[in-house]
Write a protein that holds these residues in place. Structure first.
Motif, PDB file in Angstrom:
ATOM      1  N   PRO A 199       2.867  19.678  -4.696  1.00 12.65           N
ATOM      2  CA  PRO A 199       2.096  19.408  -5.970  1.00 12.65           C
ATOM      3  C   PRO A 199       1.554  17.885  -5.957  1.00 12.65           C
ATOM      4  O   PRO A 199       1.937  17.815  -6.653  1.00 12.65           O
ATOM      5  N   LEU A 200       0.939  18.003  -4.824  1.00  8.31           N
ATOM      6  CA  LEU A 200       0.620  16.085  -4.502  1.00  8.31           C
ATOM      7  C   LEU A 200      -0.585  15.661  -5.225  1.00  8.31           C
ATOM      8  O   LEU A 200      -0.791  14.494  -5.694  1.00  8.31           O
ATOM      9  N   ASP A 201      -1.387  16.319  -5.582  1.00  2.74           N
ATOM     10  CA  ASP A 201      -2.395  16.417  -6.717  1.00  2.74           C
ATOM     11  C   ASP A 201      -2.405  16.457  -7.700  1.00  2.74           C
ATOM     12  O   ASP A 201      -2.283  14.635  -8.647  1.00  2.74           O
ATOM     13  N   THR A 202      -1.102  16.839  -8.554  1.00  2.00           N
ATOM     14  CA  THR A 202      -0.449  16.592  -9.532  1.00  2.00           C
ATOM     15  C   THR A 202       0.249  14.876  -9.700  1.00  2.00           C
ATOM     16  O   THR A 202      -0.207  14.758 -10.453  1.00  2.00           O
ATOM     17  N   TYR A 203       1.394  14.748  -9.084  1.00  2.00           N
ATOM     18  CA  TYR A 203       1.753  13.500  -8.089  1.00  2.00           C
ATOM     19  C   TYR A 203       0.943  12.650  -8.399  1.00  2.00           C
ATOM     20  O   TYR A 203       1.217  11.426  -9.159  1.00  2.00           O
ATOM     21  N   GLU A 204      -0.653  12.882  -7.823  1.00  2.71           N
ATOM     22  CA  GLU A 204      -1.169  11.708  -7.618  1.00  2.71           C
ATOM     23  C   GLU A 204      -1.966  11.565  -9.211  1.00  2.71           C
ATOM     24  O   GLU A 204      -2.307  10.291  -9.664  1.00  2.71           O
TER      25      GLU A 204
ATOM     26  N   MET B  90       0.802   9.075 -10.494  1.00  2.00           N
ATOM     27  CA  MET B  90       1.619   8.143  -9.799  1.00  2.00           C
ATOM     28  C   MET B  90       1.781   7.047 -10.598  1.00  2.00           C
ATOM     29  O   MET B  90       0.954   6.310 -11.453  1.00  2.00           O
ATOM     30  N   GLY B  91       3.256   6.318 -10.565  1.00  3.84           N
ATOM     31  CA  GLY B  91       3.200   4.817 -11.495  1.00  3.84           C
ATOM     32  C   GLY B  91       4.114   5.192 -12.891  1.00  3.84           C
ATOM     33  O   GLY B  91       4.418   4.064 -13.172  1.00  3.84           O
ATOM     34  N   VAL B  92       4.331   6.416 -13.647  1.00  2.00           N
ATOM     35  CA  VAL B  92       5.216   6.531 -14.321  1.00  2.00           C
ATOM     36  C   VAL B  92       7.012   6.775 -13.455  1.00  2.00           C
ATOM     37  O   VAL B  92       6.945   6.768 -12.642  1.00  2.00           O
TER      38      VAL B  92
ATOM     39  N   GLN C 268       0.877  -1.279   0.014  1.00  2.00           N
ATOM     40  CA  GLN C 268       0.116  -0.097  -0.003  1.00  2.00           C
ATOM     41  C   GLN C 268       1.216   1.149  -0.060  1.00  2.00           C
ATOM     42  O   GLN C 268       1.034   1.726   1.346  1.00  2.00           O
ATOM     43  N   THR C 269       0.901   1.538  -1.040  1.00  2.00           N
ATOM     44  CA  THR C 269       2.221   3.008  -1.500  1.00  2.00           C
ATOM     45  C   THR C 269       1.636   4.024  -1.051  1.00  2.00           C
ATOM     46  O   THR C 269       2.460   4.514  -1.008  1.00  2.00           O
ATOM     47  N   HIS C 270       0.230   4.081  -0.752  1.00  2.00           N
ATOM     48  CA  HIS C 270      -0.473   5.222  -0.626  1.00  2.00           C
ATOM     49  C   HIS C 270       0.460   5.599   0.388  1.00  2.00           C
ATOM     50  O   HIS C 270      -0.108   6.955   0.792  1.00  2.00           O
ATOM     51  N   ARG C 271       0.529   4.827   1.220  1.00  3.88           N
ATOM     52  CA  ARG C 271       0.752   5.003   3.343  1.00  3.88           C
ATOM     53  C   ARG C 271       1.820   6.493   3.096  1.00  3.88           C
ATOM     54  O   ARG C 271       2.413   6.442   4.380  1.00  3.88           O
ATOM     55  N   ILE C 272       2.696   5.741   2.072  1.00  8.86           N
ATOM     56  CA  ILE C 272       4.379   6.137   1.988  1.00  8.86           C
ATOM     57  C   ILE C 272       4.398   7.544   1.232  1.00  8.86           C
ATOM     58  O   ILE C 272       5.926   8.014   1.656  1.00  8.86           O
ATOM     59  N   LEU C 273       4.023   7.306  -0.068  1.00 13.20           N
ATOM     60  CA  LEU C 273       4.585   8.549  -1.646  1.00 13.20           C
ATOM     61  C   LEU C 273       4.281   9.309  -0.764  1.00 13.20           C
ATOM     62  O   LEU C 273       5.186  10.669  -0.804  1.00 13.20           O
ATOM     63  N   GLY C 274       2.671   9.429  -0.206  1.00 13.25           N
ATOM     64  CA  GLY C 274       2.854  11.684   0.221  1.00 13.25           C
ATOM     65  C   GLY C 274       3.759  11.836   1.233  1.00 13.25           C
ATOM     66  O   GLY C 274       4.279  13.227   1.084  1.00 13.25           O
ATOM     67  N   PRO C 275       3.668  11.287   2.562  1.00  9.81           N
ATOM     68  CA  PRO C 275       5.100  12.292   3.279  1.00  9.81           C
ATOM     69  C   PRO C 275       6.054  11.889   2.497  1.00  9.81           C
ATOM     70  O   PRO C 275       6.678  12.688   2.791  1.00  9.81           O
ATOM     71  N   ALA C 276       6.777  11.064   2.018  1.00 12.06           N
ATOM     72  CA  ALA C 276       7.810  11.192   1.312  1.00 12.06           C
ATOM     73  C   ALA C 276       7.980  12.328   0.107  1.00 12.06           C
ATOM     74  O   ALA C 276       8.590  13.007   0.250  1.00 12.06           O
ATOM     75  N   LEU C 277       6.432  12.134  -0.175  1.00  9.79           N
ATOM     76  CA  LEU C 277       7.275  13.693  -1.167  1.00  9.79           C
ATOM     77  C   LEU C 277       6.605  14.796  -0.347  1.00  9.79           C
ATOM     78  O   LEU C 277       7.945  15.896  -0.959  1.00  9.79           O
ATOM     79  N   GLU C 278       6.354  15.086  -0.198  1.00 10.92           N
ATOM     80  CA  GLU C 278       6.079  16.335   1.184  1.00 10.92           C
ATOM     81  C   GLU C 278       7.805  16.747   1.604  1.00 10.92           C
ATOM     82  O   GLU C 278       8.182  17.478   1.700  1.00 10.92           O
ATOM     83  N   VAL C 279       8.248  15.655   2.437  1.00  4.32           N
ATOM     84  CA  VAL C 279       9.901  15.777   2.461  1.00  4.32           C
ATOM     85  C   VAL C 279      10.813  16.548   1.752  1.00  4.32           C
ATOM     86  O   VAL C 279      11.613  17.102   1.966  1.00  4.32           O
ATOM     87  N   ALA C 280      10.601  15.948   0.633  1.00  5.53           N
ATOM     88  CA  ALA C 280      10.749  15.927  -0.781  1.00  5.53           C
ATOM     89  C   ALA C 280      11.328  17.454  -1.079  1.00  5.53           C
ATOM     90  O   ALA C 280      12.581  18.344  -0.875  1.00  5.53           O
TER      91      ALA C 280
ATOM     92  N   TRP D  35       9.442  14.213 -11.754  1.00  5.47           N
ATOM     93  CA  TRP D  35      10.267  15.260 -11.814  1.00  5.47           C
ATOM     94  C   TRP D  35      10.555  15.793 -13.019  1.00  5.47           C
ATOM     95  O   TRP D  35      10.345  17.305 -12.491  1.00  5.47           O
ATOM     96  N   ALA D  36      10.370  15.039 -13.485  1.00  8.38           N
ATOM     97  CA  ALA D  36      10.163  17.153 -14.842  1.00  8.38           C
ATOM     98  C   ALA D  36       8.460  16.847 -15.515  1.00  8.38           C
ATOM     99  O   ALA D  36       8.311  17.909 -15.767  1.00  8.38           O
ATOM    100  N   THR D  37       7.302  16.877 -14.387  1.00 10.32           N
ATOM    101  CA  THR D  37       6.554  17.655 -14.418  1.00 10.32           C
ATOM    102  C   THR D  37       6.453  17.920 -13.733  1.00 10.32           C
ATOM    103  O   THR D  37       5.356  19.093 -13.616  1.00 10.32           O
ATOM    104  N   LEU D  38       6.856  17.858 -12.774  1.00  7.05           N
ATOM    105  CA  LEU D  38       6.521  18.660 -11.374  1.00  7.05           C
ATOM    106  C   LEU D  38       7.661  19.530 -11.124  1.00  7.05           C
ATOM    107  O   LEU D  38       7.029  20.769 -10.271  1.00  7.05           O
ATOM    108  N   LEU D  39       8.726  19.776 -11.598  1.00  2.07           N
ATOM    109  CA  LEU D  39       9.751  20.515 -11.790  1.00  2.07           C
ATOM    110  C   LEU D  39      10.048  20.722 -13.255  1.00  2.07           C
ATOM    111  O   LEU D  39      11.610  20.840 -13.648  1.00  2.07           O
TER     112      LEU D  39
END
Length: 91
Positions: free
Chosen positions: A42-47, A50-52, A15-27, A58-62
């Motif tokens: 940009p958690l909404d954009t990441y969601e 997700m999976g790419v 269940q990656t949803h438990r760790i992805l958001g918090p790890a993205l926030e830290v980064a 990073w090209a999409t978010l940054l």
């Protein structure tokens, strides 16, 4: 003979949803601390992507950031994921 174990980390077996958001926030917090990001994570954009592969994330978010910043984000994000897995935050 070498053996390998393949992990399915897309939410099917783990269940990656438990760790992805918090790890993205830290980064992104680290990127803010470096003075290179001033907006919310940009958690909404990441969601939506997700999976790419992470380089595409990073090209999409940054899109305006240099490759060195994207590589640093990749390192921070992956370290955040590892730390959360090791501390039992995933399932």
């Amino acid at each position: 003979m070498k053996q390998a174990i393949i992990f399915d980390m897309d939410g099917t077996l783990f269940q990656t949803h438990r760790i992805l958001g918090p790890a993205l926030e830290v980064a992104f917090t680290k990127l803010r601390q470096a003075g290179k990001w001033h907006d919310a994570t940009p958690l909404d954009t990441y969601e939506t992507i997700m999976g790419v592969p992470l380089p595409q994330v990073w090209a999409t978010l940054l899109p305006a950031h240099p490759e060195t910043d994207r590589k640093q984000m990749d390192d921070w994000f992956q370290q955040g994921l590892i730390e959360r897995i090791q501390t039992g935050q995933g399932a």
